[in-house]
Design a protein around this motif. Structure first.
Motif, mmCIF file in Angstrom:
data_model
loop_
_atom_site.group_PDB
_atom_site.id
_atom_site.type_symbol
_atom_site.label_atom_id
_atom_site.label_comp_id
_atom_site.label_asym_id
_atom_site.label_seq_id
_atom_site.Cartn_x
_atom_site.Cartn_y
_atom_site.Cartn_z
ATOM 1 N N GLU A 224 -16.289 -37.061 -50.774
ATOM 2 C CA GLU A 224 -15.817 -36.542 -49.485
ATOM 3 C C GLU A 224 -16.316 -35.105 -49.403
ATOM 4 O OE1 GLU A 224 -14.336 -37.214 -46.739
ATOM 5 O OE2 GLU A 224 -13.816 -39.318 -47.044
ATOM 6 N N PRO A 225 -17.267 -34.807 -48.531
ATOM 7 C CA PRO A 225 -17.962 -33.519 -48.589
ATOM 8 C C PRO A 225 -17.084 -32.288 -48.439
ATOM 9 C CG PRO A 225 -19.258 -35.086 -47.322
ATOM 10 C CD PRO A 225 -17.928 -35.735 -47.579
ATOM 11 N N ASP A 226 -15.914 -32.400 -47.849
ATOM 12 C CA ASP A 226 -15.074 -31.223 -47.666
ATOM 13 C C ASP A 226 -14.348 -30.798 -48.941
ATOM 14 O OD1 ASP A 226 -15.647 -30.562 -45.026
ATOM 15 O OD2 ASP A 226 -14.248 -32.048 -44.245
ATOM 16 N N LEU A 227 -14.449 -31.586 -50.008
ATOM 17 C CA LEU A 227 -13.934 -31.206 -51.321
ATOM 18 C C LEU A 227 -15.103 -31.151 -52.284
ATOM 19 C CD1 LEU A 227 -10.747 -33.468 -51.600
ATOM 20 C CD2 LEU A 227 -10.855 -31.054 -50.960
ATOM 21 N N ARG A 228 -15.443 -29.974 -52.757
ATOM 22 C CA ARG A 228 -16.612 -29.802 -53.612
ATOM 23 C C ARG A 228 -16.193 -29.824 -55.081
ATOM 24 N NH1 ARG A 228 -20.138 -31.117 -50.002
ATOM 25 N NH2 ARG A 228 -21.775 -30.371 -51.400
ATOM 26 N N CYS B 106 -21.773 -34.756 -43.777
ATOM 27 C CA CYS B 106 -20.801 -35.562 -43.038
ATOM 28 C C CYS B 106 -21.431 -36.316 -41.869
ATOM 29 C CB CYS B 106 -19.675 -34.677 -42.519
ATOM 30 S SG CYS B 106 -18.508 -34.122 -43.788
ATOM 31 N N ARG B 107 -22.415 -35.755 -41.233
ATOM 32 C CA ARG B 107 -22.945 -36.396 -40.026
ATOM 33 C C ARG B 107 -23.508 -37.793 -40.297
ATOM 34 N NH1 ARG B 107 -27.011 -33.733 -36.482
ATOM 35 N NH2 ARG B 107 -26.377 -35.467 -35.122
ATOM 36 N N PRO C 203 -11.060 -26.522 -32.198
ATOM 37 C CA PRO C 203 -11.167 -26.673 -30.741
ATOM 38 C C PRO C 203 -12.018 -27.903 -30.391
ATOM 39 C CG PRO C 203 -11.530 -24.390 -31.388
ATOM 40 C CD PRO C 203 -11.486 -25.187 -32.661
ATOM 41 N N GLY C 204 -11.509 -28.730 -29.503
ATOM 42 C CA GLY C 204 -12.242 -29.916 -29.109
ATOM 43 C C GLY C 204 -12.132 -31.085 -30.073
ATOM 44 N N TRP D 85 -14.524 -32.226 -36.451
ATOM 45 C CA TRP D 85 -13.621 -31.319 -37.156
ATOM 46 C C TRP D 85 -14.328 -30.006 -37.495
ATOM 47 C CZ3 TRP D 85 -15.356 -35.977 -39.201
ATOM 48 C CH2 TRP D 85 -16.171 -35.904 -40.330
ATOM 49 N N ARG D 86 -13.579 -29.076 -38.051
ATOM 50 C CA ARG D 86 -14.078 -27.719 -38.272
ATOM 51 C C ARG D 86 -15.213 -27.716 -39.295
ATOM 52 N NH1 ARG D 86 -9.596 -25.607 -39.064
ATOM 53 N NH2 ARG D 86 -9.267 -24.780 -36.976
ATOM 54 N N ARG D 87 -16.311 -27.073 -38.928
ATOM 55 C CA ARG D 87 -17.451 -26.896 -39.841
ATOM 56 C C ARG D 87 -17.235 -25.609 -40.608
ATOM 57 N NH1 ARG D 87 -18.704 -29.107 -35.138
ATOM 58 N NH2 ARG D 87 -20.288 -30.758 -34.962
#
Length: 314
Positions: A69-73, A294-295, A236-237, A283-285
């Motif tokens: 999961e890329p948001d946890l390194r 992630c993309r 946002p968004g 989500w927030r980059r």
């Protein structure tokens, strides 16, 4: 030219279709795992290469790490990584047997006192992580981490001692939801879609669907996103749409939306394909590399959702 006796290469999709554009994006940007997942789902590729790529993320404790999961390194195993691994195994029909037994040993080892999973295990401390996933010393059980894992194991008819208390936790957490947010709802749906007690799951899903609409957690008019609030702490968004909750037509969450609402959401999902062939993340980059990784993951999931609903992708 292929060697004599070699397996034929998978056929490429027709040019200029959503699938062909996505394929170019995948080969250009994706990790090996997402490349092999794309080949498996859309190009007739095999399951073995997917599992081989996934194995690179497995640790000696039988959990998964290494930024699956890329948001946890970092290298350490985490419940969110392991949940992702189970989703991959499920998608290729290999979420059972000794594979599931090994994962359940890890889940048992990292469970909280009530037998469920924390969102982030304290072993993450010292490694980079997204600011929206804080690391604490004594994390509580979390439906966001536990629900999808329990649902996948039930879906694959896995029975392990760990599942009993974790299932009880999920029922209690889902049925006590009064104020929630979209990602927690998605985790609840992942549990309910495969929970063994189907009448109880149906009743819980009906109540949750009413809550989602009452709290306006779903953007029902993609052309007017400003009319729908973004959950506190989200970017946002960072809206959620009908297909985020009902990933397939047989999900319990599908009944939450009219045919017209679902069609509008799927039209929006189709139109979100970017010029480079990939889908965006909402989500927030927080770091360039994580957004890049992630993309392709989001792109594969978008294509799978569109195909599940019978949309032409190529």
């Amino acid at each position: 030219m292929a060697e004599p006796g070699a397996s034929p290469l998978p056929a490429a999709p027709p040019a200029h279709t959503p699938l062909s554009r996505a394929e170019q994006f995948i080969w250009l940007t994706a990790r090996v795992l997402e490349q092999r997942r794309f080949a498996y789902h859309f190009l007739g590729g095999g399951a073995d290469p997917v599992e081989t790529a996934l194995a690179a993320y497995r640790n000696e404790d039988e959990g998964y790490g290494h930024a699956l999961e890329p948001d946890l390194r970092g290298p350490v195993s985490q419940p969110l990584h392991t949940a992702h691994a189970l989703r991959v195994l499920d998608s290729i029909g290999r979420c059972g047997g000794q594979r599931a037994e090994r994962v359940c040993r890890y889940l048992t080892a990292v469970s909280t006192s009530d037998g469920a999973l924390p969102a982030i295990h304290p072993s993450q401390r010292g490694y980079p992580a997204a600011p929206f996933v804080p690391v604490v010393d004594d994390p509580p059980s979390d439906l966001l981490a536990t629900g999808p894992v329990v649902g996948l194991l039930h879906r694959n008819e896995v029975w392990h001692a760990w599942l009993f208390r974790a299932t009880d936790f999920c029922w209690q957490a889902v049925e006590s939801l009064r104020k929630t947010h979209p990602y927690e709802v998605e985790a609840a749906v992942a549990f309910l879609d495969s929970a063994p007690d189907r009448p109880r799951a149906q009743a819980a899903a009906d109540r949750l669907g009413r809550l989602v609409r009452e709290e306006r957690l779903v953007c029902l008019d993609p052309g007017r996103p400003e009319a729908y609030p973004v959950a506190p702490g989200y970017a946002p968004g960072e809206h959620h749409f009908a297909y985020d909750f009902a990933r397939t037509p047989d999900s319990l969450a599908r009944a939450w939306f009219t045919d017209e609402e679902m069609d509008r959401a799927l039209d929006h999902l189709t139109a979100e394909q970017q010029e480079d062939g990939g889908w965006p993340i909402r989500w927030r980059r927080w770091a360039p590399g994580t957004a890049l990784e992630c993309r392709p993951m989001v792109t594969v999931e978008a294509l799978l959702t569109l195909r599940a609903y019978g949309r032409a992708i190529g």
